[in-house]
Design an enzyme around this catalytic site. Sequence first.
Site, short mmCIF file in Angstrom:
data_model
loop_
_atom_site.label_atom_id
_atom_site.label_comp_id
_atom_site.label_asym_id
_atom_site.label_seq_id
_atom_site.Cartn_x
_atom_site.Cartn_y
_atom_site.Cartn_z
N ARG A 122 32.51 48.03 48.23
CA ARG A 122 31.37 47.11 48.26
C ARG A 122 30.19 47.72 49.03
O ARG A 122 29.03 47.56 48.64
CB ARG A 122 31.81 45.79 48.90
CG ARG A 122 30.74 44.74 48.95
CD ARG A 122 31.32 43.40 49.43
NE ARG A 122 30.25 42.55 49.90
CZ ARG A 122 30.20 41.99 51.10
NH1 ARG A 122 31.18 42.18 51.96
NH2 ARG A 122 29.18 41.24 51.45
N HIS A 126 26.55 48.23 47.29
CA HIS A 126 25.38 47.50 47.77
C HIS A 126 24.28 48.43 48.25
O HIS A 126 23.11 48.05 48.22
CB HIS A 126 25.79 46.53 48.90
CG HIS A 126 26.43 45.28 48.39
ND1 HIS A 126 26.25 44.04 48.98
CD2 HIS A 126 27.23 45.05 47.31
CE1 HIS A 126 26.91 43.12 48.30
NE2 HIS A 126 27.53 43.72 47.29
N HIS A 255 36.77 44.21 40.68
CA HIS A 255 37.26 43.01 41.34
C HIS A 255 38.78 42.91 41.27
O HIS A 255 39.36 41.95 41.80
CB HIS A 255 36.65 41.76 40.70
CG HIS A 255 35.32 41.39 41.29
ND1 HIS A 255 34.40 40.62 40.63
CD2 HIS A 255 34.75 41.71 42.48
CE1 HIS A 255 33.32 40.46 41.38
NE2 HIS A 255 33.51 41.13 42.51
N THR A 256 39.41 43.88 40.64
CA THR A 256 40.87 43.96 40.71
C THR A 256 41.32 44.19 42.15
O THR A 256 42.47 43.95 42.51
CB THR A 256 41.40 45.10 39.81
OG1 THR A 256 42.81 44.98 39.66
CG2 THR A 256 41.06 46.47 40.38
N THR A 288 43.45 39.23 41.80
CA THR A 288 44.69 39.71 41.18
C THR A 288 45.86 39.57 42.15
O THR A 288 45.67 39.37 43.35
CB THR A 288 44.56 41.20 40.78
OG1 THR A 288 44.31 41.99 41.95
CG2 THR A 288 43.41 41.39 39.79
N ASP A 295 43.83 48.63 38.79
CA ASP A 295 44.31 48.70 37.41
C ASP A 295 43.49 47.73 36.57
O ASP A 295 42.42 47.28 36.99
CB ASP A 295 45.81 48.40 37.32
CG ASP A 295 46.18 47.05 37.92
OD1 ASP A 295 45.27 46.19 38.06
OD2 ASP A 295 47.36 46.84 38.26
N ASP A 316 32.71 36.13 36.65
CA ASP A 316 33.93 36.67 36.05
C ASP A 316 34.19 36.01 34.71
O ASP A 316 34.47 36.68 33.71
CB ASP A 316 35.13 36.44 36.98
CG ASP A 316 34.99 37.12 38.33
OD1 ASP A 316 34.47 38.25 38.36
OD2 ASP A 316 35.39 36.51 39.34
#
Length: 435
Positions: A122, A126, A255-256, A288, A295, A316
């Site tokens: 992140r 950013h 975002h996994t 997740t 993954d 999402d």
Amino acid sequence: MAERVFLTLSSPPLPSQHTPTAMALFSGAASARIIPSVSLSSSRSFFSLSSSSSSLQCLRSSPRISHLFLNQRRAEVRVSSGGYGTVSAPKSFASDPDQLKSAREDIKELLRSKFCHPILIRLGWHDAGTYNKNIEEWPQRGGANGSLRFEIELKHAANAGLVNALKLLQPIKDKYSGVTYADLFQLAGATAVEEAGGPKLPMKYGRVDVSGPEQCPEEGRLPDAGPPSPADHLRQVFYRMGLNDKEIVALSGAHTLGRARPDRSGWGKPETKYTKDGPGAPGGQSWTVQWLKFDNSYFKDIKEKKDEDLLILPTDAALFEDPSFKVYAEKYAEDQETFFKDYAEAHAKLSNLGAKFDPPEGIVIDESPNAGAEKFVAAKYSTGKRELSEAMKQKIRAEYEAVGGSPDKPLQSNYFLNIMIIIAVLALLTSLLGN
């Protein structure tokens, strides 16, 4: 006539620019301090990837050393009766390649001990995600330039909690002063992806840092997680960066990794069965089940929507609701290899946005661009009916085409060699018949 002499350049000692509680970076009379904080968090930004650990001490005191004098070189100076002429000395690159490699090893150790993969990704995103393709001037155009180390930008709502990522990396920056902040942020994010099981990223380094907080971009350039029209908002922000629909969906797949916490970002549950025991500080809601494994499960879980303990933000859900986004989201849910390929390209592109490289072509610190590619082991395919992987097929095809062949046509003939062989055969036959 001027004489020629050689002087060795060296840098004078710089005053310390840190205090035990905050790092101050000065530009003239202006200064900026890092916001004291102790929580790793996700924010209201679309880029929310957070991983929690124990409270961190404030940045330790350490002087900054100019990277321009890391590799001292001799400069030629012409001396005449009129005084000293202009000094023309070749300067070192923005970041030192050997220090980049060593810093990467330290980042790997940090990841193993702190489980901070999401927040480091992140941080890099950013710093780069403020890029505006419609602005040509650097650093006004934003992008990967290390500006996120300054308090004024860390206070942006979308960057809530990222001061903790900076605190994690600051000891490494102190140790390797020949690495710019801009490079360190991107190196940390790329290493986090790879160490979490993601694809090898085609990264390059040599990014130049901005010098002061007055060069930070204005607030509002990063995407939001819950806008009124999620798909339109994503396009507005990412198109401004020069990215397309495929890249938007591929990058969303990161975002996994990570969790969101309602007390910090306003999103997610305080705790789920997947986060109550950590690792790191327990709590939050993940996208997740295995939220430290990179993954394609993010796409599978959003598509199925079967588990209430897994987070789905409006941005999402838009990936399977918008017709254009859905094409890629469906593909990535079914084909992890394709997702990895597209993600690697998109991540590398994002990490270069707005950056000014020195040298202009950048610095590649891996042994070769194919480092980590599958090696051919004959015994692996000598028994049974095992299908070659796509990577090996591409390797064989490339080598075949390198000598003039292709699956669609035979190799080009060497006519001169063929004629010589025929003459030799005829000569041998004539000799045998004569005997």
